[in-house]
Every structure is written in structure tokens, then in C-alpha cells.
Design an enzyme around this catalytic site. Structure first.
Site, short mmCIF file in Angstrom:
data_model
loop_
_atom_site.label_atom_id
_atom_site.label_comp_id
_atom_site.label_asym_id
_atom_site.label_seq_id
_atom_site.Cartn_x
_atom_site.Cartn_y
_atom_site.Cartn_z
N TYR A 487 -4.32 5.52 15.31
CA TYR A 487 -4.84 4.36 14.58
C TYR A 487 -6.25 4.64 14.08
O TYR A 487 -6.49 4.74 12.91
CB TYR A 487 -4.78 3.11 15.46
CG TYR A 487 -5.08 1.84 14.69
CD1 TYR A 487 -4.08 1.23 13.95
CD2 TYR A 487 -6.34 1.25 14.71
CE1 TYR A 487 -4.33 0.07 13.22
CE2 TYR A 487 -6.60 0.09 13.99
CZ TYR A 487 -5.60 -0.49 13.25
OH TYR A 487 -5.85 -1.64 12.53
N SER A 567 -0.66 0.07 9.18
CA SER A 567 -1.85 -0.66 8.78
C SER A 567 -3.00 0.32 8.58
O SER A 567 -2.90 1.23 7.75
CB SER A 567 -2.19 -1.73 9.83
OG SER A 567 -3.14 -2.63 9.34
N ASP A 650 3.92 -9.21 3.25
CA ASP A 650 2.69 -8.77 3.92
C ASP A 650 1.51 -9.23 3.08
O ASP A 650 1.18 -8.64 2.05
CB ASP A 650 2.68 -7.24 4.06
CG ASP A 650 1.53 -6.75 4.93
OD1 ASP A 650 0.58 -7.54 5.15
OD2 ASP A 650 1.57 -5.59 5.38
N HIS A 685 3.20 -8.44 7.97
CA HIS A 685 2.43 -7.33 8.52
C HIS A 685 2.88 -6.93 9.92
O HIS A 685 2.42 -5.94 10.46
CB HIS A 685 0.94 -7.67 8.53
CG HIS A 685 0.05 -6.48 8.63
ND1 HIS A 685 -0.02 -5.52 7.65
CD2 HIS A 685 -0.80 -6.07 9.61
CE1 HIS A 685 -0.88 -4.58 8.02
NE2 HIS A 685 -1.37 -4.89 9.20
#
Length: 723
Positions: A487, A567, A650, A685
Site C-alpha cells: 500500500y 486504491s 466508486d 470503492h
């Protein structure tokens, strides 16, 4: 991309062209499937000027996400992706195994309000979690069942705020995965909704006022144009009184005109003395704090912290003091006490070795959760900051959901690890006794796998930790498929957690790797700052170095490595696939922030400028342009197999990012591996996604990896697994 604590130029008009199919993209190496055609995407001659630098944007027309031509293009992309994945025979076995691993009850920690206890429960393969209530006599009943709200399970229960006596609950409903919420109020005695309906709420949870007949909440102005792409600014804090229309709500706070980015999070302390409003400005955790003394009718807000230079999270109110967990002069967080009336300060708990992640009062004890070497530590202290005990945990893993009232003598918490499903424990702060109160009925041999933590050097010599989860007998023969996850942003920490998809991957013979990249919060604000703004390339270097380490250590080879992220993690995998296409066999780029020059023009994207920077700033444009995935795709390059995944609803990371990236890659691909786009309808999302959609999405991703990496799965076929 976490929610905030919390047009540049018009599309150039061009003559619509008929949607055609390009030459067939050959199947992945090792696959016997016939080639699958992918849509040819037209381009436009659009050029933007950034302080004298011209940048082409040939797929600008895809930003008109509801345009008829764009819809046709999406449908063609869906067909190409479905056809390619349909050729994977292992997909049916993956679905069957996912369903078997998910078909059990899962529970959140209990929370007490009045003489009732509430708990969220996932009941097997039901699409949505159900909120249960336990009465004083121990009788249990489902209170709110979102599965009854829609036939396809796409209307979800999100925010839940309990009145202190446990007789009313304010809830947020979200439809189709959107971040937009509609607030309702439920009578706990009857289970019925009151007439109150509040709209245009986003990034805000209701907070009940002391009178029990009203609550605070934040809402945005009614969007102009498309609610799923319009910019979200000028949130205001309101007080809603039960039984009145939303138009009559009292305005409590609003930002000055020069700060349309401010948002408001209200909290009333447990002693009911203080209204504490955290004011955020974007996705950075630095916030201002204003407080009002509710014991005085004429009290004005005191600007306790007004500088947006540190993170301040309310812990409690003790007499004339308010306690905050903060990184002010403490990158790993400390607990600071401050008197609003005098400004007098003192340290309650100084900064420690680990990152202080949460703190709460339980029966005149201070209970904290810290992250040390990316594993949780749970401790009990005196209110003077003296350690009483460290609570023993089952293994290295993650503590979450600590729940109690300050008057309670015990608290609940959850614990999980990579192969250790989440369980609920209760700890008595007086006796020090911990007991297991609930565990899932899941037939799983967790001893079959081992979780280890390794360290490797990144490009600049920084030591980066990484978790490896694999079979105890996994051979280092360079042939193991690797699912490398990361991430690296927004100070979010990638901690050990349990998931059914990970178990399926392990059972297929794979290795699961989680790299704790800079930009995250694993080691405090300094670790975060080392991976943001002009230092964002450090994050990509960390991830690339993780893959190189796995090859150097003999676990795998590049063609067996899949990088996966969503994301901000989609930005990560998109950037790394573009920068080092030779190092990976496959990439999954899910809901990614991929156009770094225009991300801040849609919905809440502006809130991420503190993390990424803005192309409108001449000093920040160069580093954004240097790594923006959409702008660094190069024709004639052999890219790995890439699955770009997004969702139509999203409204946080809008799907146009994925559309433009997939189109650019498909046009540029010189190799034989496919670039596919998966677009999920009636989904957003990630939050509130129905269980059925979760299974289908995960099955598609794993089937994609099976085919792209030429994995010979160990999973039994559906016929065999049912015997």
C-alpha cells in the site's frame, strides 16, 4: 484510500467513432486458450499546459463516464475480460473454496449502551452484516438487517451511532458502494425507522447530543451535476432535532470561505461535559480542535488547537482536562493532557518504542494498543502512566475493536493474524484475566502454514520489513508463485490480518508477501513522510526491492510474481508495472489513483494533495509527472499481464483513472500478455460491497493469476470437493 477525516479543462469535442475491435491479444504464455480481442480505443488531440509544459491526454473523452460511447466501450471491455477469464477451469474450484471459507458466522466486538449490548454479525454467505441487540435478560434478536433493503444486496449499513441509553440508533445507509450516506434513526424497541431522513452526508458519523433528542452530523451542499464525480467541498456541521425536516437543522460550524477543504468530526466526551470538534483539511491526519463546554449555556468554542500541524485524537475528559493522543513532538504518538480554560499541558504517557495506535479509559485504567515491529501490543496502565501489565496475545498479530465504557471494569477486543481467524476476547482490568468469548466455527489447519518477518534493503539502503506466509515445507526452488501486496501511503499500516482469499492462494501452493513500505504508518510519522510528496518514488523503490529480494532469496522468479494493490495500492502496482515490467509476471491494479495530474479534480480527490501534491503547483508537477502511471506508459514495451479493476459507483477514486490507464496499456502493449479491464456494476470503492460481489471479484482475480502465472493449482475441482 481512506476517507478524509474526511473543471481543469473541458473535454475537447471530437467526432464520435464507431467502437471497433483491435487485433486479438495473444493468450498468456503457457495458456492454450485462443486469443481474446480487446476493444480499440480512439484518441483525441487534447493537450494540457502545466506552467509551460505540454502534456497530451489522448483518452480525455473517457472522463465522461456516463457518455453513451463510454458505456459501449466499457461493455466491450467487460466482454473481453469475461471471455479471457472464462477459459480458466480452476475458477469454479476457487469459488467453491472461497464460499466454504466464508460460510460461517463472523462477529464484531460487543458494544454496550444503556442496559443493552449491540453486535454486528456476518451470517455465512449473506450479502451484508446484520446488527444484533442483546436485551438485559440475555435474549438476542436481529435489529437491522440490510439484506432486506435491496434484492442484490448493494444497499449497506455503514455508520452506526447509539444514543447513550441504547434506545435509539442513528445509522448511515450507502447505495451501490457510494461514499454518500443517507442518515436514518431506528427505534431499538420496535426496530422501526423514524421519519427522519438526512441526505448528502459523506465522511461523517452522527454524534448524539446530551438531550438524546438531537445529534450532530456533517453534510455537503447538494452536488451540482453528477453526484458521483462532482467535487466535494464546504462540509458544514449541523444539529438535527428528531421529528424535524432536514431544512430546519441548526448550523453549528462552517469553514471560512478561504477554507472549503475543512470538514468536521464531532464527539461528546463520556462525562457529557465537552463537545470536541476535530477539524480536518484533506487526508492528512493533522487537524485543528475546537471545544465547547456544554455545562455553560453561553459557552463559545475554544480554539484548543488551531494550527493543523499535528494529529490530535481525543482519548477522554478528566476533570478540567482533555486528553489527546498526538504526534506533536512525538512521531510515534504520546498522550497529552490540556486544560481548555488555561492552556496548561502535561504528559500523561510519553512516546514509546512502538507507534501508539489507540488509547481509552476503562475503570480508572488506561488501555493502549501499540504497533511494534508491525505487530500489536496491548497494555494496561495506571492513569499516572505506570505500566500494570502487558496483555498476553495468542501469537504475533493484530488487536482491533477495543470496546468498553469508562465505567466498565472490562473491555472486549479482537485478535487475528495471517492464518489465525479473528476471535473475540474479554479482559478484566482489575484481575488481569483474559478469556476467549467467541471464535468462528471454521475448519482450518492453521499450523500448516508459517508466517515469518524478514527485512530487505531498498534502493537507497533503507531496511524495509516484509511478512512472508507460506507452507511449512515450501521449497526455495525458484518456482513458487508469489502474491506480493503493498500500500505505502496515508500513514496506513499493513498489519497481519486474516482473509479467505489468502488461504485459497496458500492452498494453491503460493507464497503471500506483504511489504511494509514507506508512506505507511508502521513506524510513525517519519516513516510516512519518507514516502509522500516528492519522496513518493521511495515507495515504488521499496516495492520493487521486495520483488528483487524474493528472487535473490530463491523463492521465485519474476514471471511467477504477481503484484497486487488497491486504491493508493493501485497507484503502487500501476507505477511499478510501468517502471519495471520485466520484474513481474502479472499485476492487479484495483481502484487505483492513476492519473496523477488530474486526480484532484473529482469528488474528494483534492483532499489527497497533502499526500501527493498538485500538478497546479510548478514545484510539484515534475515529480507527479515523473511517476504518474497513465503518463508513463510507453509504446513498444512488453508489459506483464495486467488486470485493471474498478467499480462504476466508486465516487472516491473515480473509475476514469482505470479507464484511461487500461486504454493506454492496451494500445502500448508489445508483448503477448493481456491487459484487461474489469468494471463492477453497482459497487464502489470497497466498503459495503456485498458478499456475493466479493467472492466473484476475488475469484476473477485469482483465476486471472492462475492463467497469467501458469499456476498448476492444488485446489480440488468442484466435483471432488463436494465428495
Amino acid at each position: 484510500m481512506r476517507p478524509s477525516r474526511s473543471s481543469f479543462r473541458r473535454l475537447v469535442a471530437s467526432v464520435p467513432l464507431a467502437l471497433t475491435l483491435a487485433a486479438a491479444v495473444p493468450a498468456a504464455a503457457g495458456s492454450s486458450a485462443p486469443p481474446v480481442p480487446v476493444p480499440e480505443t480512439r484518441t483525441v488531440d487534447h493537450v494540457d499546459d502545466y506552467a509551460g509544459v505540454e502534456v497530451k491526454d489522448p483518452y480525455r473523452w473517457l472522463e465522461a463516464m456516463d457518455d453513451v460511447e463510454v458505456r459501449r466501450w466499457i461493455d466491450a471491455q467487460r466482454t473481453a475480460t469475461a471471455d479471457w477469464i472464462a477459459d480458466v477451469p480452476e475458477r469454479a474450484a476457487v469459488v467453491r473454496r472461497l464460499e466454504s471459507l466464508m460460510d460461517h458466522e463472523d462477529r464484531s466486538v460487543p458494544v454496550r449502551h444503556g442496559d443493552r449490548t449491540f453486535q454486528s454479525r456476518q451470517e455465512g454467505l449473506a450479502n451484508q452484516r446484520v446488527l444484533w441487540v442483546t436485551e438485559p435478560d440475555g435474549a438476542e434478536r436481529p435489529l437491522i438487517d440490510p439484506n432486506e433493503w435491496s434484492a442484490d444486496g448493494t444497499v449497506a449499513l455503514r455508520e452506526v451511532s447509539y444514543r447513550r441509553d441504547g434506545r435509539l440508533v442513528a445509522i448511515g445507509k450507502s447505495e451501490g458502494g457510494s461514499d454518500w450516506r443517507t442518515l436514518h434513526v431506528v427505534d431499538v424497541d420496535t426496530g422501526r425507522e423514524l421519519p427522519d431522513v438526512l441526505r448528502w452526508v459523506k465522511f461523517s458519523s452522527p454524534e448524539w447530543a446530551n438531550d438524546g433528542e438531537s445529534f450532530y452530523y456533517g453534510r455537503y451542499p447538494t452536488p451540482e451535476g453528477d453526484a458521483f464525480s462532482s467535487v466535494n467541498e464546504n462540509q458544514k456541521l449541523y444539529l438535527h432535532r428528531l421529528g424535524t425536516d432536514q431544512s430546519e437543522d441548526e448550523l453549528v460550524l462552517e469553514a471560512p470561505p478561504e477554507h472549503p477543504d475543512w470538514g468536521f468530526d464531532p464527539t461528546i466526551t463520556e462525562d457529557r461535559r465537552w463537545l470536541v470538534v476535530s477539524i480536518w483539511a484533506g487526508s492528512g491526519r493533522q487537524n485543528a480542535v475546537w471545544v465547547r463546554d456544554l455545562t455553560r449555556d453561553d459557552a463559545e468554542f475554544v480554539h484548543l488547537f488551531d494550527d493543523f500541524e499535528a494529529d490530535r485524537s481525543l482519548v477522554t475528559s478528566r476533570g478540567d482536562e482533555l486528553w489527546f493522543r498526538t504526534d506533536e513532538d512525538a512521531p510515534r504518538q504520546r498522550i497529552l493532557a490540556i486544560e481548555p480554560a488555561t492552556g496548561r499541558r502535561r504528559d500523561v504517557l510519553p512516546e514509546g518504542r512502538g507507534v501508539l495506535q489507540s488509547a481509552r479509559i476503562v475503570s480508572d485504567r488506561l488501555v493502549t494498543v501499540s504497533l511494534e515491529d508491525v505487530s500489536s501490543k496491548l497494555r494496561v496502565w495506571t492513569l499516572e502512566g505506570d505500566l500494570i501489565r502487558e496483555v498476553e496475545l495468542p501469537t504475533l498479530g493484530t488487536v482491533g475493536g477495543v470496546s468498553s465504557r469508562e465505567s466498565d471494569s472490562d473491555f472486549y477486543f479482537t485478535f487475528e493474524s495471517f492464518t489465525f481467524p479473528g476471535r473475540i476476547y474479554r479482559h478484566d482490568v482489575r484481575t488481569g484475566v483474559t478469556e476467549l468469548t467467541w471464535k468462528p466455527d471454521l475448519d482450518l489447519d492453521s499450523e500448516r502454514w508459517v508466517s515469518e518477518q524478514v527485512r530487505y534493503e531498498s534502493r537507497d539502503g533503507t531496511s524495509v520489513p516484509m511478512f512472508l506466509v507460506h507452507d511449512r515445507d515450501q521449497a526455495r526452488d525458484g518456482q513458487s508463485p508469489v502474491y506480493l501486496y503493498g500500500y505505502g501511503g496515508f500513514r496506513l499500516s499493513m498489519k497481519p490480518s486474516f482473509s479467505a482469499s489468502r488461504i485459497v492462494w496458500l492452498e494453491m501452493g503460493g507464497i503471500h508477501a506483504v511489504a511494509n513500505l514507506r508512506g505507511g504508518g508502521e513506524f510513525g510519522e517519519e516513516w510516512h513522510a519518507a514516502g509522500m510528496l516528492d519522496k513518493k518514488q521511495n515507495v515504488f523503490d521499496d516495492f520493487i526491492s521486495a520483488a528483487e529480494y524474493l528472487v535473490d532469496e530463491g523463492w521465485t522468479v519474476p514471471e511467477k510474481i504477481a503484484i497486487v494493490g488497491g486504491s493508493n495500492g493501485g497507484l503502487l502496482t500501476g507505477a511499478c508495472a510501468v517502471q519495471r515490467p520485466d520484474l513481474f509476471g502479472a499485476a492487479i491494479v484495483a481502484n487505483g489513483v492513476l492519473d496523477m495530474l488530474r486526480y484532484d479534480k473529482f469528488t474528494i480527490g483534492w483532499a489527497w494533495r497533502s499526500e501527493y501534491g498538485s500538478s497546479e503547483d510548478p514545484t510539484q508537477f515534475p515529480f507527479l509527472r515523473a511517476y504518474s502511471p497513465v503518463h508513463n506508459v510507453k509504446p513498444g514495451v512488453s508489459y506483464p499481464a495486467i488486470l485493471v479493476s474498478t467499480a462504476e459507483v466508486d465516487d472516491r477514486v473515480v473509475p476514469l483513472h482505470s479507464y484511461k490507464f487500461a486504454a493506454a496499456l492496451q494500445a502500448a502493449q508489445a508483448g503477448s500478455d493481456p491487459v484487461l479491464l474489469r468494471v463492477e456494476p453497482r459497487d464502489g470503492h470497497g466498503g459495503g460491497s456485498p458478499r456475493g460481489k466479493q467472492i466473484e471479484r476475488t475469484a476473477d482475480q485469482l483465476a486471472f493469476l492462475v492463467k497469467a502465472l501458469d499456476i498448476h493449482s492444488r485446489l480440488p475441482s468442484p466435483d471432488q470437493s463436494s465428495r
